[in-house]
Write a protein that holds these residues in place. Sequence first.
Motif, PDB file in Angstrom:
ATOM      1  N   LYS A 197       3.883  -6.506  -4.963  1.00  0.00           N
ATOM      2  CA  LYS A 197       3.177  -6.091  -6.174  1.00  0.00           C
ATOM      3  C   LYS A 197       2.665  -4.679  -5.999  1.00  0.00           C
ATOM      4  O   LYS A 197       2.615  -4.143  -4.895  1.00  0.00           O
ATOM      5  CB  LYS A 197       2.006  -7.021  -6.461  1.00  0.00           C
ATOM      6  CG  LYS A 197       0.943  -7.007  -5.375  1.00  0.00           C
ATOM      7  CD  LYS A 197      -0.188  -7.937  -5.690  1.00  0.00           C
ATOM      8  CE  LYS A 197      -1.210  -7.915  -4.560  1.00  0.00           C
ATOM      9  NZ  LYS A 197      -2.355  -8.719  -4.864  1.00  0.00           N
ATOM     10  N   ILE A 198       2.259  -4.056  -7.098  1.00  0.00           N
ATOM     11  CA  ILE A 198       1.585  -2.773  -7.064  1.00  0.00           C
ATOM     12  C   ILE A 198       0.101  -3.069  -6.964  1.00  0.00           C
ATOM     13  O   ILE A 198      -0.451  -3.815  -7.768  1.00  0.00           O
ATOM     14  CB  ILE A 198       1.911  -1.944  -8.317  1.00  0.00           C
ATOM     15  CG1 ILE A 198       3.392  -1.590  -8.312  1.00  0.00           C
ATOM     16  CG2 ILE A 198       1.053  -0.695  -8.379  1.00  0.00           C
ATOM     17  CD1 ILE A 198       3.868  -0.832  -9.517  1.00  0.00           C
ATOM     18  N   ILE A 199      -0.543  -2.486  -5.971  1.00  0.00           N
ATOM     19  CA  ILE A 199      -1.948  -2.794  -5.732  1.00  0.00           C
ATOM     20  C   ILE A 199      -2.838  -1.984  -6.672  1.00  0.00           C
ATOM     21  O   ILE A 199      -2.389  -1.028  -7.303  1.00  0.00           O
ATOM     22  CB  ILE A 199      -2.326  -2.539  -4.263  1.00  0.00           C
ATOM     23  CG1 ILE A 199      -2.160  -1.059  -3.902  1.00  0.00           C
ATOM     24  CG2 ILE A 199      -1.507  -3.422  -3.341  1.00  0.00           C
ATOM     25  CD1 ILE A 199      -2.685  -0.717  -2.533  1.00  0.00           C
ATOM     26  N   VAL A 231       0.843  -1.201   0.000  1.00  0.00           N
ATOM     27  CA  VAL A 231       0.000   0.000   0.000  1.00  0.00           C
ATOM     28  C   VAL A 231       0.874   1.245   0.000  1.00  0.00           C
ATOM     29  O   VAL A 231       0.718   2.139  -0.838  1.00  0.00           O
ATOM     30  CB  VAL A 231      -0.948   0.012   1.225  1.00  0.00           C
ATOM     31  CG1 VAL A 231      -1.669   1.340   1.342  1.00  0.00           C
ATOM     32  CG2 VAL A 231      -1.937  -1.126   1.143  1.00  0.00           C
ATOM     33  N   LEU A 232       1.803   1.314   0.939  1.00  0.00           N
ATOM     34  CA  LEU A 232       2.648   2.505   1.045  1.00  0.00           C
ATOM     35  C   LEU A 232       3.583   2.645  -0.151  1.00  0.00           C
ATOM     36  O   LEU A 232       3.841   3.760  -0.617  1.00  0.00           O
ATOM     37  CB  LEU A 232       3.436   2.466   2.354  1.00  0.00           C
ATOM     38  CG  LEU A 232       2.583   2.506   3.622  1.00  0.00           C
ATOM     39  CD1 LEU A 232       3.459   2.391   4.856  1.00  0.00           C
ATOM     40  CD2 LEU A 232       1.730   3.749   3.668  1.00  0.00           C
ATOM     41  N   GLY A 233       4.079   1.542  -0.667  1.00  0.00           N
ATOM     42  CA  GLY A 233       4.940   1.590  -1.842  1.00  0.00           C
ATOM     43  C   GLY A 233       4.199   2.054  -3.080  1.00  0.00           C
ATOM     44  O   GLY A 233       4.722   2.853  -3.869  1.00  0.00           O
ATOM     45  N   LEU A 262       5.096   5.421  -5.141  1.00  0.00           N
ATOM     46  CA  LEU A 262       5.383   5.388  -6.570  1.00  0.00           C
ATOM     47  C   LEU A 262       4.437   6.287  -7.357  1.00  0.00           C
ATOM     48  O   LEU A 262       4.855   6.946  -8.312  1.00  0.00           O
ATOM     49  CB  LEU A 262       5.301   3.952  -7.096  1.00  0.00           C
ATOM     50  CG  LEU A 262       6.435   3.029  -6.685  1.00  0.00           C
ATOM     51  CD1 LEU A 262       6.150   1.614  -7.152  1.00  0.00           C
ATOM     52  CD2 LEU A 262       7.755   3.513  -7.258  1.00  0.00           C
ATOM     53  N   SER A 263       3.175   6.325  -6.957  1.00  0.00           N
ATOM     54  CA  SER A 263       2.229   7.179  -7.673  1.00  0.00           C
ATOM     55  C   SER A 263       2.549   8.656  -7.453  1.00  0.00           C
ATOM     56  O   SER A 263       2.425   9.465  -8.375  1.00  0.00           O
ATOM     57  CB  SER A 263       0.795   6.872  -7.257  1.00  0.00           C
ATOM     58  OG  SER A 263       0.550   7.251  -5.931  1.00  0.00           O
ATOM     59  N   ILE A 264       2.999   9.002  -6.261  1.00  0.00           N
ATOM     60  CA  ILE A 264       3.386  10.391  -5.994  1.00  0.00           C
ATOM     61  C   ILE A 264       4.634  10.746  -6.786  1.00  0.00           C
ATOM     62  O   ILE A 264       4.706  11.805  -7.414  1.00  0.00           O
ATOM     63  CB  ILE A 264       3.621  10.602  -4.484  1.00  0.00           C
ATOM     64  CG1 ILE A 264       2.298  10.516  -3.736  1.00  0.00           C
ATOM     65  CG2 ILE A 264       4.289  11.941  -4.220  1.00  0.00           C
ATOM     66  CD1 ILE A 264       2.445  10.454  -2.236  1.00  0.00           C
ATOM     67  N   LEU A 265       5.624   9.874  -6.779  1.00  0.00           N
ATOM     68  CA  LEU A 265       6.857  10.143  -7.511  1.00  0.00           C
ATOM     69  C   LEU A 265       6.638  10.221  -9.017  1.00  0.00           C
ATOM     70  O   LEU A 265       7.360  10.918  -9.719  1.00  0.00           O
ATOM     71  CB  LEU A 265       7.905   9.070  -7.192  1.00  0.00           C
ATOM     72  CG  LEU A 265       8.447   9.077  -5.768  1.00  0.00           C
ATOM     73  CD1 LEU A 265       9.393   7.902  -5.565  1.00  0.00           C
ATOM     74  CD2 LEU A 265       9.140  10.386  -5.459  1.00  0.00           C
ATOM     75  N   ASP A 266       5.629   9.520  -9.504  1.00  0.00           N
ATOM     76  CA  ASP A 266       5.315   9.539 -10.933  1.00  0.00           C
ATOM     77  C   ASP A 266       4.473  10.761 -11.301  1.00  0.00           C
ATOM     78  O   ASP A 266       4.187  10.978 -12.471  1.00  0.00           O
ATOM     79  CB  ASP A 266       4.581   8.252 -11.307  1.00  0.00           C
ATOM     80  CG  ASP A 266       4.562   8.010 -12.797  1.00  0.00           C
ATOM     81  OD1 ASP A 266       5.573   8.320 -13.465  1.00  0.00           O
ATOM     82  OD2 ASP A 266       3.533   7.527 -13.302  1.00  0.00           O
ATOM     83  N   GLY A 267       4.084  11.562 -10.319  1.00  0.00           N
ATOM     84  CA  GLY A 267       3.331  12.783 -10.574  1.00  0.00           C
ATOM     85  C   GLY A 267       1.859  12.557 -10.830  1.00  0.00           C
ATOM     86  O   GLY A 267       1.199  13.405 -11.432  1.00  0.00           O
TER      87      GLY A 267
END
Length: 81
Positions: free
Chosen positions: A49-51, A14-16, A20-25
Motif C-alpha cells: 500500500k501507499i503509506i 516506505v521507500l516505494g 512515487l512522491s518524488i516521481l510525481d514531482g
Amino acid sequence: MDYTSPNAPKVVDVLGTWLLSILDGQRRYAHVAGLRGDEVAPQILGMNKIISDESLRRALAHLAPAPCKYGSEEERAARAI
C-alpha cells in the motif's frame, strides 16, 4: 529502518511511497495523500500500500534526523560552517 511494532509500515512501502512522491514531482508531505487512490503503481513496485504522509515523515526522520537546535556556541558555529 528497523520497526518493532506489528502495525508499522513495511520498508518496501516506505521507500516505494517516497519514490512515487518524488516521481510525481511532489514537494510536500501532504501531497502524498494524492497518491493514496492509485492502485496500479504500488502493484508495479511490489508494495502492499501507499503509506500516509505522517508515516513517511516519521520514517524519513529516522533515516536523517534533524540537527539539534540546542548545544554549545562552538557546536552551533561548527554546524553553521
